[in-house]
Every structure is written in structure tokens, then in C-alpha cells.
Write an enzyme that holds these catalytic residues in place. Structure first.
Site, PDB file in Angstrom:
ATOM      1  N   PRO A  94      62.418  81.723  52.584  1.00  0.00           N
ATOM      2  CA  PRO A  94      62.899  80.570  52.382  1.00  0.00           C
ATOM      3  C   PRO A  94      63.500  79.956  50.654  1.00  0.00           C
ATOM      4  CG  PRO A  94      62.636  80.412  54.855  1.00  0.00           C
ATOM      5  CD  PRO A  94      62.171  81.344  53.417  1.00  0.00           C
ATOM      6  N   LEU A  99      58.979  76.975  50.841  1.00  0.00           N
ATOM      7  CA  LEU A  99      57.909  77.835  50.598  1.00  0.00           C
ATOM      8  C   LEU A  99      57.329  78.192  49.200  1.00  0.00           C
ATOM      9  CD1 LEU A  99      59.322  78.820  54.244  1.00  0.00           C
ATOM     10  CD2 LEU A  99      57.014  77.564  53.071  1.00  0.00           C
ATOM     11  N   GLY A 100      57.582  77.481  48.197  1.00  0.00           N
ATOM     12  CA  GLY A 100      57.446  78.640  47.195  1.00  0.00           C
ATOM     13  C   GLY A 100      58.157  79.547  46.468  1.00  0.00           C
ATOM     14  N   ALA A 103      58.722  79.798  42.833  1.00  0.00           N
ATOM     15  CA  ALA A 103      57.625  80.264  42.010  1.00  0.00           C
ATOM     16  C   ALA A 103      57.184  81.741  42.331  1.00  0.00           C
ATOM     17  CB  ALA A 103      55.990  79.798  42.297  1.00  0.00           C
ATOM     18  N   ASP A 145      52.401  74.834  42.908  1.00  0.00           N
ATOM     19  CA  ASP A 145      53.099  76.213  43.855  1.00  0.00           C
ATOM     20  C   ASP A 145      52.386  77.656  42.995  1.00  0.00           C
ATOM     21  OD1 ASP A 145      54.371  74.202  45.284  1.00  0.00           O
ATOM     22  OD2 ASP A 145      56.197  75.771  45.115  1.00  0.00           O
TER      23      ASP A 145
HETATM   24  O1  PMV Z   1      58.121  71.303  48.174  1.00  0.00           O
HETATM   25  P1  PMV Z   1      57.192  71.954  46.989  1.00  0.00           P
HETATM   26  O2  PMV Z   1      56.254  72.982  48.557  1.00  0.00           O
HETATM   27  O3  PMV Z   1      57.245  72.935  46.220  1.00  0.00           O
HETATM   28  O4  PMV Z   1      55.470  71.012  47.101  1.00  0.00           O
HETATM   29  C1  PMV Z   1      55.941  69.894  46.341  1.00  0.00           C
HETATM   30  C2  PMV Z   1      54.780  69.777  45.723  1.00  0.00           C
HETATM   31  C3  PMV Z   1      54.602  68.005  45.565  1.00  0.00           C
HETATM   32  O5  PMV Z   1      53.767  67.814  45.240  1.00  0.00           O
HETATM   33  C4  PMV Z   1      55.565  67.013  45.970  1.00  0.00           C
HETATM   34  C5  PMV Z   1      54.504  68.102  44.111  1.00  0.00           C
HETATM   35  C6  PMV Z   1      54.223  68.713  43.144  1.00  0.00           C
HETATM   36  O6  PMV Z   1      54.099  69.746  42.014  1.00  0.00           O
HETATM   37  O7  PMV Z   1      52.938  69.346  43.601  1.00  0.00           O
END
Ligand code: PMV
Length: 307
Positions: A94, A99-100, A103, A145
């Protein structure tokens, strides 16, 4: 279409946001959700393009589009001219829910393109490229990520250090429930940055408490002491609430998961929407949990094994 590039989705188990300030975090891949790219060879002169099948969109290399940037960077890195191919992209991750997806799509595209050019990028180099693109889209991402989706392995991550794989002493299961609210991570990260600027000493100790939870979790995961993770998830969620990155919808899912018997639950990723994760031990009735989460507003619920 023999050449394929792929990369899995991910969830952050512990330590999001504090990781931006140098504390450790733990993330794991979700192999049941992935971005996949197949290479279709085209007649000379066609050029390089991406067919994003889920979006029903074709993107040319020269377009100002998030997907063309990773292609340009890959060609620059390999000092290669654009080949006459279509990169056919599909993804079951999604979008914009932590959930990445971004990336994973970048990693899968760069993998397929570099393989089609006969010069598959090693993971370390691929990770740098995907991180560069993440920076363009997300401001100041920590790099967690891209690291977990490129390596496709559980990662203990400290910003600026070589990511470490770590031992999983016993496999465990998570429920991942999507609030259905798309929330740009960079906004939550910017808000936490403002808080930190207003009271650096106070927030440094909140981040340090988060870091201590991550260290404890890593030790328990390595020892296979899965039940111990529940209370740590709950404490991490409470700290994330203090950082103002939860929201009523996430809190409702967290509460519902705990009431349905999950020993721990927390938001995962940037917050303010996106996903909640809950620990699913053997005594948890998965169908009951799924129903309860849907009733409390979850748009999607999935179960994933961490091993
Ligand atoms: O929202 P996501 O899963 O891409 O994660 C972000 C994680 C944070 O720590 C909030 C930001 C980061 O760049 O690590």
C-alpha cells in the site's frame, strides 16, 4: 521478460522518530508484500520508460516524476546510456502508509535497470542510491526504510552507522492494520523537529527512553523471548503519543488490539495515520482480532511472520 527486480515492504518494530535523533531502531521486511519490476525489451529508439501497471501510467525518463529520478541516478552511477526498455512495475505494498512502498519501488526499479544493463548493483551501492531518492521525497529520512527493503532482512539501525542484521531467536507474528489515512511522514518528522527545537533537553531524554526500549527489544528478540516484546511495544507507543505522532484512529486500533488479547501494540512508521502493529501470540484468535480491527476502522488487516 526475464530480468526481474524486486524488493519487499517493511514495518518499523521499534524506535521510529527517535531514530532521526541518533537512537537505534528495529525494522523488519514484509516479504508477502513486494514491488516487482519486469523488463520488456523494445525496438531501438523507444527509450527508457516505466509502465506503472497499478497506476495505469507510463512515465518517460525525462518526465518530472518521482519514479524517473531513481532511473536517472542509476544511469549516472553506471555511466550508461538509457537502454530501449520498458520497466513494468507492479506493487502489492500500500502507498503512503509507512510500509516502505516508495523505497521498495525505487529499489526494484534500480535492480531491474542495472541488471538489464548487465551491471547489477551491489546492495551497498543500491542502498545509497535509494537513500538519495528518499531524501528528495522525504526531507530528512533516517535511512532505515531503504536499508531494510534493500537488504530484505531484519535490521538494527543507527543513523550514520553500518546497518546490523540481528538474530531472531524464535519466529513471531504481527498483525498490521492500516488506518486508511495517508499521512506524509515528512510532516510528522518536521513537527517532532519543532518540538525538539523548543525543548532539546526534555526531548533528548524521551528519545533516549525510546532507545533503551529498542535495545531491550533487540535482546529479547535474539533470545526468543517474544512475550517480553508486548510491554515494550506498549511503552514505545506511549512515548510516540507524547511526540504527538499518534492520532485517535491509531489509538483506537491499538486499544482494540490489546482488548482482543494482543500483548502489545503500537503505531509503526511516521504516524498520524498509516499502520498499527500488534504482537500476535499463539493464544490470540486471529479472526477475532481481524474483525475487531475492521470494526474499529481498519481499512486493511494483514498478518505477517517475522523470522
Ligand atoms: O513512515 P515510515 O514507515 O516511512 O517511517 C518513518 C520513520 C521515521 O523514523 C518517522 C522517519 C525516518 O526517516 O526514520
Amino acid at each position: 521478460m526475464a530480468v526481474i527486480g524486486a524488493a519487499p515492504g517493511k514495518v518499523i518494530l521499534f524506535g521510529e522518530h527517535a531514530v532521526v535523533y541518533g537512537e537505534p531502531a528495529i525494522a523488519v521486511p514484509i516479504h508477502s508484500r513486494r514491488a516487482t519490476v519486469r523488463v520488456r525489451y523494445e525496438p531501438p529508439g523507444t527509450g527508457l520508460r516505466v509502465a506503472a501497471e497499478d497506476l495505469d501510467q507510463t512515465i518517460q525518463l525525462t518526465d518530472e516524476h518521482p519514479l524517473s529520478l531513481i532511473l536517472r541516478r542509476t544511469l549516472e552511477t553506471l555511466d550508461a546510456a538509457p537502454p530501449d526498455i520498458t520497466l513494468v512495475l507492479t506493487s502489492t505494498i500500500p502507498i503512503a502508509s509507512g510500509l516502505g512502498s516508495g523505497a521498495a519501488v525505487s529499489a526494484a526499479l534500480a535492480r531491474a535497470l542495472s541488471a538489464a544493463l548487465g551491471a547489477p548493483l551491489p546492495n551497498a551501492q543500491l542502498n545509497d542510491l535509494v537513500y538519495e531518492v528518499e531524501k528528495v521525497h522525504h526531507g530528512t529520512p533516517s535511512g532505515i526504510d531503504n536499508t531494510v527493503v534493500v537488504y530484505g532482512e531484519p535490521v538494527y539501525f543507527v543513523r550514520g552507522s553500518t546497518p546490523q542484521r540481528f538474530q531472531i531467536g524464535a519466529p513471531f507474528a504481527l498483525a498490521v492494520a492500516d488506518t486508511g489515512i495517508a499521512s506524509p511522514t515528512h510532516r510528522a518528522v518536521a513537527d517532532v523537529r519543532r518540538l525538539h527545537e523548543e525543548g532539546p533537553a526534555y526531548w533528548a531524554q524521551i528519545f533516549a527512553q525510546t532507545g533503551a526500549i529498542v535495545e531491550a527489544a533487540r535482546a529479547h528478540i535474539a533470545a526468543g523471548e517474544i512475550a517480553a516484546l508486548g510491554p515494550l511495544m506498549n511503552r514505545n507507543h506511549a512515548l510516540l503519543q507524547m511526540m504527538t505522532v499518534s492520532c485517535p484512529e491509531l489509538d483506537a486500533l491499538v486499544e482494540a488490539a490489546r482488548e482482543a488479547g494482543a500483548p502489545g501494540a503500537k503505531l509503526s512508521g511516521g504516524g498520524r495515520g498509516g499502520n498499527m502493529i500488534a504482537l500476535v501470540t499463539e493464544d490470540v484468535d486471529r479472526e477475532h482480532l481481524r474483525n475487531v480491527l475492521h470494526k474499529k476502522g481498519a481499512a486493511h488487516v494483514m498478518f505477517t511472520e517475522v523470522s
